[in-house]
Motif scaffolding. Sequence first.
Motif, mmCIF file in Angstrom:
data_model
loop_
_atom_site.group_PDB
_atom_site.id
_atom_site.type_symbol
_atom_site.label_atom_id
_atom_site.label_comp_id
_atom_site.label_asym_id
_atom_site.label_seq_id
_atom_site.Cartn_x
_atom_site.Cartn_y
_atom_site.Cartn_z
ATOM 1 N N MET A 1 41.222 32.756 44.542
ATOM 2 C CA MET A 1 42.045 33.671 43.775
ATOM 3 C C MET A 1 43.153 32.896 43.069
ATOM 4 O O MET A 1 43.853 32.119 43.684
ATOM 5 C CB MET A 1 42.678 34.709 44.708
ATOM 6 C CG MET A 1 41.677 35.625 45.388
ATOM 7 S SD MET A 1 42.504 36.843 46.441
ATOM 8 C CE MET A 1 41.096 37.665 47.134
ATOM 9 N N SER A 2 43.317 33.121 41.787
ATOM 10 C CA SER A 2 44.339 32.376 41.059
ATOM 11 C C SER A 2 44.899 33.210 39.920
ATOM 12 O O SER A 2 44.965 32.772 38.781
ATOM 13 C CB SER A 2 43.745 31.079 40.512
ATOM 14 O OG SER A 2 42.624 31.369 39.682
ATOM 15 N N GLY A 3 45.256 34.447 40.197
ATOM 16 C CA GLY A 3 45.758 35.334 39.164
ATOM 17 C C GLY A 3 47.268 35.268 39.032
ATOM 18 O O GLY A 3 47.892 34.237 39.221
ATOM 19 N N LYS A 44 43.976 50.308 41.262
ATOM 20 C CA LYS A 44 44.453 49.056 40.669
ATOM 21 C C LYS A 44 45.870 49.240 40.117
ATOM 22 O O LYS A 44 46.735 48.377 40.285
ATOM 23 C CB LYS A 44 43.508 48.596 39.560
ATOM 24 C CG LYS A 44 43.920 47.251 38.944
ATOM 25 C CD LYS A 44 43.004 46.852 37.802
ATOM 26 C CE LYS A 44 41.615 46.526 38.295
ATOM 27 N NZ LYS A 44 40.753 45.978 37.205
ATOM 28 N N LYS A 78 40.338 41.447 44.507
ATOM 29 C CA LYS A 78 39.438 40.482 43.865
ATOM 30 C C LYS A 78 39.571 40.542 42.353
ATOM 31 O O LYS A 78 39.650 39.496 41.674
ATOM 32 C CB LYS A 78 37.995 40.762 44.277
ATOM 33 C CG LYS A 78 37.005 39.751 43.715
ATOM 34 C CD LYS A 78 35.599 39.998 44.252
ATOM 35 C CE LYS A 78 34.624 38.945 43.734
ATOM 36 N NZ LYS A 78 33.254 39.167 44.258
ATOM 37 N N GLU A 79 39.624 41.745 41.784
ATOM 38 C CA GLU A 79 39.688 41.896 40.332
ATOM 39 C C GLU A 79 41.009 41.360 39.769
ATOM 40 O O GLU A 79 41.030 40.781 38.674
ATOM 41 C CB GLU A 79 39.505 43.363 39.948
ATOM 42 C CG GLU A 79 38.091 43.877 40.155
ATOM 43 C CD GLU A 79 37.941 45.344 39.801
ATOM 44 O OE1 GLU A 79 38.943 45.961 39.362
ATOM 45 O OE2 GLU A 79 36.828 45.886 39.952
ATOM 46 N N GLY A 81 42.771 39.038 41.099
ATOM 47 C CA GLY A 81 42.792 37.597 41.289
ATOM 48 C C GLY A 81 44.089 37.058 41.857
ATOM 49 O O GLY A 81 44.486 35.926 41.553
ATOM 50 N N TRP A 82 44.750 37.851 42.700
ATOM 51 C CA TRP A 82 45.985 37.372 43.318
ATOM 52 C C TRP A 82 45.693 36.170 44.209
ATOM 53 O O TRP A 82 44.671 36.112 44.888
ATOM 54 C CB TRP A 82 46.619 38.460 44.166
ATOM 55 C CG TRP A 82 47.175 39.605 43.375
ATOM 56 C CD1 TRP A 82 47.682 39.573 42.111
ATOM 57 C CD2 TRP A 82 47.272 40.972 43.814
ATOM 58 N NE1 TRP A 82 48.107 40.824 41.740
ATOM 59 C CE2 TRP A 82 47.863 41.700 42.755
ATOM 60 C CE3 TRP A 82 46.926 41.638 44.995
ATOM 61 C CZ2 TRP A 82 48.121 43.069 42.857
ATOM 62 C CZ3 TRP A 82 47.184 42.992 45.089
ATOM 63 C CH2 TRP A 82 47.779 43.698 44.025
ATOM 64 N N LYS A 83 46.614 35.232 44.238
ATOM 65 C CA LYS A 83 46.491 34.096 45.137
ATOM 66 C C LYS A 83 46.615 34.617 46.561
ATOM 67 O O LYS A 83 47.555 35.347 46.887
ATOM 68 C CB LYS A 83 47.590 33.065 44.843
ATOM 69 C CG LYS A 83 47.426 31.763 45.601
ATOM 70 C CD LYS A 83 48.482 30.750 45.168
ATOM 71 C CE LYS A 83 48.282 29.434 45.921
ATOM 72 N NZ LYS A 83 49.306 28.429 45.526
ATOM 73 N N ARG A 84 45.675 34.237 47.421
ATOM 74 C CA ARG A 84 45.628 34.817 48.772
ATOM 75 C C ARG A 84 46.920 34.578 49.546
ATOM 76 O O ARG A 84 47.369 35.446 50.314
ATOM 77 C CB ARG A 84 44.429 34.252 49.553
ATOM 78 C CG ARG A 84 44.250 34.865 50.956
ATOM 79 C CD ARG A 84 43.949 36.345 50.872
ATOM 80 N NE ARG A 84 43.831 36.954 52.186
ATOM 81 C CZ ARG A 84 44.852 37.446 52.888
ATOM 82 N NH1 ARG A 84 46.082 37.374 52.407
ATOM 83 N NH2 ARG A 84 44.642 37.982 54.076
#
Length: 355
Positions: A1-3, A44, A78-79, A81-84
């Motif tokens: 995740m890299s949002g 969302k 997931k959509e 894309g937040w960093k965990r």
Amino acid sequence: MSGQAFEPKNMLYRNLGNTGLRVPVFSYGGWLTVGYEQKGDIVKELMQTAFDAGINMFDNAEAYAGGESETQMGRVIKELGWKRSDIIVTTKIFFGVGRKERHNTRGLSRKHIIEGLNDSLERLQLDYVDIVFAHRPDVTTPMEETVRAFNYLIDTGKTFYWGTSEWSAMQIQQAHEIARRLNMVGPAAEQPHYSMFTRERFEQEYEPLWRYENYGSTIWSPLDSGLLTGKYNNGIPEGSRYHSNLNGAMDENVKHLTSPEGKAKIEKVKKLTAVAERLGGSMTSLALAWTLKHKGVSTCILGATKPDQIKENVKALDIYPKLTPEVLEEIEKILDNKPALPAAYGRRSDDGELM
């Protein structure tokens, strides 16, 4: 995740009990919201609004909407894309997923704790949760088995911490004692109901936990399903939680509203609203800020169904510093329901600090 990177803004953070995990004082939960009437794009929007407000903690349970709540939240995470490492995700195990069998598909046996969390992780599309709670105590399973099973989840990287929800103080103490004897990790936090109108268990029974164990808490229904917002002062408005009454979840609340006790609470809400307005806030923000004054509260779970409600809820952070000892005393006189503490516990100041 890299949002989108997490920007905490003016959110306040506290340690979750006696751990190093820093949690926002407000978190967002899926109970009676996500996976029920809130599905798809609105989920969302709700989670993004919370995230933008500095709320990076999301609470769930295997039983919410028969697992659909976890599925919806997992999809959004997931959509977006937040960093965990930027988010905190919790879930709860006990009730299973809407199945009627009462043998190994529910409870706190080693089998259901491990299988249940594996199923939750699949729905959430995550490798681990930050905290997994025992959603209820299980008197049919030896406490040692339950403690060992949660520690197995920690040892195998499926969770970092475990907690309890609606356990008695004695059961929590027993879990801690067993964990110490086995050189294992005990529960870190309780998830109880706590609000201006629901105080006895939190402020009486659990008092030794806050005082001696530095136990954390993730409180739910701080607005008593909307009663403390003032929306029910003149009846049940359309579109409200009492009106939708999912699966009869609000039957008792609706019945209580027209009882003498319920009417007395509404009168208190009206008086408290005047206090809130004088402080420059709403009844909602006052009720939420009030819960944060107790030292046992780590995070307060919001159950908003609309993005604007989340924006309104976090305004409680503006009211929080205005709750001086004098204002808290004024609130106590209106509530007139402060639980008495046994003399052995000592005294507690009006802002929740032990004396």
